[in-house]
Design a protein around this motif. Sequence first.
Motif, mmCIF file in Angstrom:
data_model
loop_
_atom_site.group_PDB
_atom_site.id
_atom_site.type_symbol
_atom_site.label_atom_id
_atom_site.label_comp_id
_atom_site.label_asym_id
_atom_site.label_seq_id
_atom_site.Cartn_x
_atom_site.Cartn_y
_atom_site.Cartn_z
ATOM 1 N N UNK A 68 0.826 -1.215 0.000
ATOM 2 C CA UNK A 68 0.000 0.000 0.000
ATOM 3 C C UNK A 68 0.857 1.261 0.000
ATOM 4 N N UNK A 75 4.995 -0.133 0.973
ATOM 5 C CA UNK A 75 4.730 -0.682 2.306
ATOM 6 C C UNK A 75 4.040 -2.020 2.136
ATOM 7 N N UNK A 95 3.214 -4.230 8.707
ATOM 8 C CA UNK A 95 3.594 -3.504 7.504
ATOM 9 C C UNK A 95 5.097 -3.295 7.514
ATOM 10 N N UNK A 96 5.762 -3.630 6.412
ATOM 11 C CA UNK A 96 7.209 -3.425 6.311
ATOM 12 C C UNK A 96 7.537 -2.651 5.049
ATOM 13 N N UNK A 97 8.419 -1.682 5.199
ATOM 14 C CA UNK A 97 8.807 -0.883 4.047
ATOM 15 C C UNK A 97 9.885 -1.608 3.254
ATOM 16 N N UNK A 98 9.642 -1.781 1.970
ATOM 17 C CA UNK A 98 10.676 -2.324 1.072
ATOM 18 C C UNK A 98 10.562 -1.593 -0.253
ATOM 19 N N UNK A 99 11.572 -0.817 -0.606
ATOM 20 C CA UNK A 99 11.504 -0.078 -1.864
ATOM 21 C C UNK A 99 12.075 -0.934 -2.976
ATOM 22 N N UNK B 47 3.376 6.268 9.152
ATOM 23 C CA UNK B 47 4.040 5.056 8.628
ATOM 24 C C UNK B 47 4.510 5.310 7.195
ATOM 25 N N UNK B 51 8.482 6.032 6.395
ATOM 26 C CA UNK B 51 8.872 4.695 5.911
ATOM 27 C C UNK B 51 9.048 3.715 7.071
ATOM 28 N N UNK B 52 8.114 3.760 8.004
ATOM 29 C CA UNK B 52 8.240 2.937 9.207
ATOM 30 C C UNK B 52 7.687 1.524 8.998
ATOM 31 N N UNK B 53 8.182 0.605 9.809
ATOM 32 C CA UNK B 53 7.549 -0.706 9.896
ATOM 33 C C UNK B 53 6.501 -0.607 11.007
ATOM 34 N N UNK B 54 5.422 -1.357 10.879
ATOM 35 C CA UNK B 54 4.353 -1.221 11.877
ATOM 36 C C UNK B 54 3.705 -2.553 12.210
ATOM 37 N N UNK B 55 3.262 -2.670 13.435
ATOM 38 C CA UNK B 55 2.461 -3.827 13.842
ATOM 39 C C UNK B 55 1.134 -3.268 14.368
ATOM 40 N N UNK B 56 0.045 -3.584 13.672
ATOM 41 C CA UNK B 56 -1.287 -3.151 14.100
ATOM 42 C C UNK B 56 -1.845 -4.230 15.016
ATOM 43 N N UNK B 70 12.642 1.713 9.796
ATOM 44 C CA UNK B 70 13.214 0.775 8.825
ATOM 45 C C UNK B 70 14.515 1.381 8.301
ATOM 46 N N UNK B 72 14.925 2.575 5.499
ATOM 47 C CA UNK B 72 14.552 3.768 4.732
ATOM 48 C C UNK B 72 14.286 4.953 5.669
#
Lengths: 186, 170
Positions: A68, A75, A95-99, B47, B51-56, B70, B72
């Motif tokens: 998304x 993300x 959610x993890x950022x990977x470009x 987020x 460019x954060x990683x997140x746990x909902x 992250x 980034x």
Amino acid sequence: MKKKKVIMVTMTIILLIVICYFAFQFVNQNQDIEDAIEQEFRSLRIYMEEIYAIEFLDDDRAMVFYSWAHPDFSNFGVMELEKTWRGWQFVEAISNRMERKNAWLKGVYAEITDHAILRGPTWASVDKIVIITDDGREYTPELGKAERQIWYLILEDEPFEEATFILYDSDGEVLREEVLQFDLNS
Amino acid sequence: MNLSLKYKVLMIFMLLVFIGVFLYYYGAKVRQEEADAEALRDYSYIVREYALDAVYKSKENPVEVELYPSAYTEAILERWKAISDRYPEFEYPEAAIEEGDWFKVNRVIKDAEMLKDTVDKMYEDATVEFEGLKGSFTTLLDYIFYQKYEPSNIEDILIDLGFESPREEE
């Protein structure tokens, strides 16, 4: 006379409860999981999303793989849903950022509820991936296709910190070999 | 049915109490849902931007989201820090970053005056000639968050001041 009235009222109430129960069941059975997912995205305020795969862990557990965010869907999310008497319900999401940039392959290790998952974007021309770990284990991750493509692996044994990824095209030719490292504490 | 007046009054009173209680709880629920939606909108924004990683963990009552930087995010912070090292008035919120309070971090950089002053100084300090209009306060936000050069002359300025390495000759 009075007794008859009480029986009538009781019967009506019981009938209504039974009808409600079956109505709920009917709605639940016929609930489209994609509608439920769409609704969860809206409630999480996640827009511009792309769904790659829906993996059913069993009859009433599902994992949705998506990415998304404007502009390049960088993300990468996984959402776990559970089927309850109220239909498909949100359990947890990550959610993890990977470009992507020009990379053939990216990947992260992440945990969601009690599952360990490896996943990341890969080039659309990749048709099959084989993962070989340092201790000789071999896996074939699933590929999730939408406009772009991801690979994912729901791990059932010990996680690993490093592995070689062999990417094949649709003719079975090796496109590329890459070594990925995973941070197991993330 | 002949009910006494006292009984009727009692019935109406009970009914009103029920309606009152229902409205109160319904109102409270709606307010809670609005607050949750607002919180999730803020998380979604932060987020994406950082460019954060997140746990909902939970999306309602209470909303529970864990945020982690992250690689980034680190790149964004590096660009921010480099500018702040040269222009100390361009605040770098070290403590908030360490605490992981990304909403506080975001409030610091949204100071339009600070952004504009810094970008003006960069154009003054640069020794290269540039064409076109100078950048505005959004120029630095575009550079720090997306490494985007808007207007394009800011790229030469950033290279000249040593923030970016020179372009490779093609």
